[in-house]
Scaffold this active site. Structure first.
Site, PDB file in Angstrom:
ATOM      1  N   GLU A 253      -0.775  -3.442   0.565  1.00 22.64           N
ATOM      2  CA  GLU A 253      -0.121  -2.656  -0.018  1.00 22.64           C
ATOM      3  C   GLU A 253       0.336  -1.375   0.662  1.00 22.64           C
ATOM      4  OE1 GLU A 253       1.760  -3.882  -2.033  1.00 22.64           O
ATOM      5  OE2 GLU A 253       0.366  -5.617  -2.964  1.00 22.64           O
TER       6      GLU A 253
ATOM      7  N   GLU B  56       7.087  -7.624   4.635  1.00 20.57           N
ATOM      8  CA  GLU B  56       5.876  -8.363   4.496  1.00 20.57           C
ATOM      9  C   GLU B  56       5.009  -8.373   5.603  1.00 20.57           C
ATOM     10  OE1 GLU B  56       4.783  -8.986   1.755  1.00 20.57           O
ATOM     11  OE2 GLU B  56       3.080 -10.495   1.828  1.00 20.57           O
TER      12      GLU B  56
HETATM   13 ZN    ZN Z   1       3.333  -7.716   0.347  1.00 22.04          ZN
END
Ligand code: ZN
Length: 534
Positions: A297, A326
């Site tokens: 995160e 991502e």
């Molecule tokens: Zn992620």
């Protein structure tokens, strides 16, 4: 773990607006400059409303009493309607059209043109959606998440089924309203990974599967495995939080402009240019969950914190795509924090924090344990090698539900069958099966493939950064992470939405997206650990 997900998962309003409206008139002596100012002001104020919604959604998932779900749904629905009205304001549409034809947008590479082009694309998309559908999607997303949370807790898929059926039906209506040429899934995927096609993603996943399945087979046949019991000793939550905060700060997450809280299903959200919130959960009998979750995160957060503050609320101040987002989280989580070099620097600190669990455990054994590969049930705990097979399963199932080839009632059985086929494991409960992820409950259909795209982007970006910066491992072993962070900031974060994910990969690495760097990364790491060729 996830970047974020709520409602329609709209990148546009994710980034929210800054109160500093850019004044470009002075540097652009052109008749269209005042118009551009006005358009920017409109877009940024819309994004400001989005940031209010974002804060409500963060609160919903971290602090809110569950009994407030319906009231919160009404608050978010009201905002979604107001946002949609602004996004589809006919006058705003006319202004965008005028700008797109005008001299300011003549050079497609210029900042103004990039912003106008993206704002117009978003306008053209949103104008096709009736406000009633947007509001219904927003309301169902909040109620769906609450229903899912309870169903997951009770391991009761039947109680969640009506809301999932409604969500799928609404997503079908959304796809129909937006229009598509090949598959309704294309248009939902486009929301998360602009300009990407279902067929391309399907091809990428199939080719990865063909390489990953034999790799996982070789690993299993090697007879070797990491001693994961090391990671299942007693790891007090307070010490886990302290170590995770230290590592997140070391790689560059700015806690003066962000915070870390506890939630059920970790995520990261950008509430404002100086307010990036990451979340995690602690399991005192499992080291990996919080530590690698926070690093993941934090990777998302570093991207948010690296976006241009001046362009905040405009396309050049927003992330390129969910896949690119991502890639940033996976790179810090895997290429960096699961590397041996990283732990050469941090392992001493970990032993200090967890003397009962790690005293006497060698760095080699710890490193082998955190890189243990074995087929498992839970996506967010999956190792790097099997992770993309979890994604493939979800990608196939959500397409089947959307197209009507699979009913929601049949989802648990279909899920378990695919787990048997691809990973040779069977979920004993739906909680460890089709109820494990929040995405579908929040209407995020078309989101899952961005995880695999993120893994591929991450490996390709990292290989390039390693070549450009020379010897990243040596830097990590010395605790130096700033060179990589600065490289990412310049090459990726500061570009905003100038490029799509696929274009950005080509631009940064000089090659189109390929599965090779990921397979090379996995073989280079796992080869020595498992005694297999690499
Ligand atoms: Zn992620």
């Amino acid at each position: 773990m996830d970047r974020l997900m709520y409602n329609a998962g709209e990148m546009q309003r994710r980034r929210a607006a800054c109160t500093t409206i850019i004044r470009l008139r002075s540097v652009m002596p052109d008749d269209n400059a005042p118009l551009y100012d006005e358009v920017c002001r409109h877009a940024q104020r819309t994004a400001l409303l989005g940031s209010i919604s974002e804060l409500l959604e963060w609160d919903e998932r971290t602090k809110m009493p569950p009994a407030n779900a319906e009231h919160r749904a009404e608050q978010i629905t009201l905002l979604a309607g107001m946002i949609h009205q602004r996004e589809t304001d006919p006058r705003y549409g006319e202004q965008l059209a005028e700008l797109a034809q005008g001299p300011l947008a003549a050079d497609p590479q210029a900042d103004v043109a990039v912003n106008v082009q993206h704002l117009r694309r978003e306008y053209d998309r949103k104008i096709k959606l009736p406000r009633s559908l947007v509001e219904e999607l927003a309301r169902t997303a909040v109620l769906g998440q609450q229903s899912w949370q309870q169903a997951r807790h009770d391991d009761d898929f039947a109680s969640f089924r009506p809301l999932l059926e409604k969500t799928i039906e609404l997503k079908r209506q959304q796809a129909e309203a937006l229009g598509y040429t090949e598959s309704p899934y294309d248009t939902l995927l486009d929301e998360f990974e602009p300009q990407e096609r279902t067929a391309t993603v399907a091809g990428v996943l199939a080719s990865l599967r063909d390489q990953l399945v034999p790799l996982v087979g070789e690993i299993r046949q090697s007879g070797r495995s990491g001693d994961v019991s090391i990671l299942q000793r007693n790891f007090p939550a307070a010490a886990q939080e302290a170590l995770a905060r230290e590592a997140a700060a070391a790689i560059g997450f700015d806690f003066d402009r962000g915070r870390l809280d506890v939630t059920t299903h970790p995520f990261c959200c950008g509430v404002g240019p100086n307010d990036c919130r990451i979340t995690t959960r602690y399991d005192e009998r499992f080291f990996n969950m919080a530590f690698f979750g926070v690093l993941h995160e934090a990777g998302h957060g570093i991207y948010d914190q690296g976006l241009s503050a001046e362009q905040w609320g405009l396309p050049l101040g927003q992330a390129a795509s969910y896949g690119v987002h991502e890639s940033q989280s996976r790179m810090w989580e895997n290429q960096v924090a699961r590397s041996r070099a990283f732990w050469e620097h941090f392992y001493g600190r970990a032993q200090e924090k967890f003397p009962a669990a790690l005293t006497g455990v060698s760095l080699d054994d710890f490193y082998a344990a955190i890189n243990d590969v074995r087929p498992s049930l839970i996506r967010v705990e999956a190792d790097e090698a099997t992770y993309n097979l979890h994604i493939l399963i979800r990608f196939e199932l959500e397409q089947a539900m959307l197209c009507g080839d699979l009913t929601v009632a049949d989802l648990p059985g279909a899920w378990n069958e695919k787990y048997r086929n691809y990973l040779d494991v069977t979920p004993p409960t739906d909680r460890e099966g089709c109820l494990q992820d929040v995405h579908w409950s929040s209407g995020a259909i078309g989101y899952f493939p961005t995880y695999t795209l993120g893994n591929l982007y991450a490996a390709q970006f990292f290989a390039r950064a390693d070549a450009d910066l020379g010897g990243l491992d040596e830097q990590f072993a010395r605790g130096e992470f700033q060179p990589l962070r600065d490289w990412l900031r310049e090459k990726i974060h500061r570009q905003g939405q100038r490029f799509s994910g696929a274009e950005l990969v080509q631009h940064v690495t000089g090659r189109p997206l390929s599965g090779e760097p990921l397979i090379e990364h996995l073989r280079a790491k796992l080869g020595p650990l498992y005694g297999i060729s690499h």
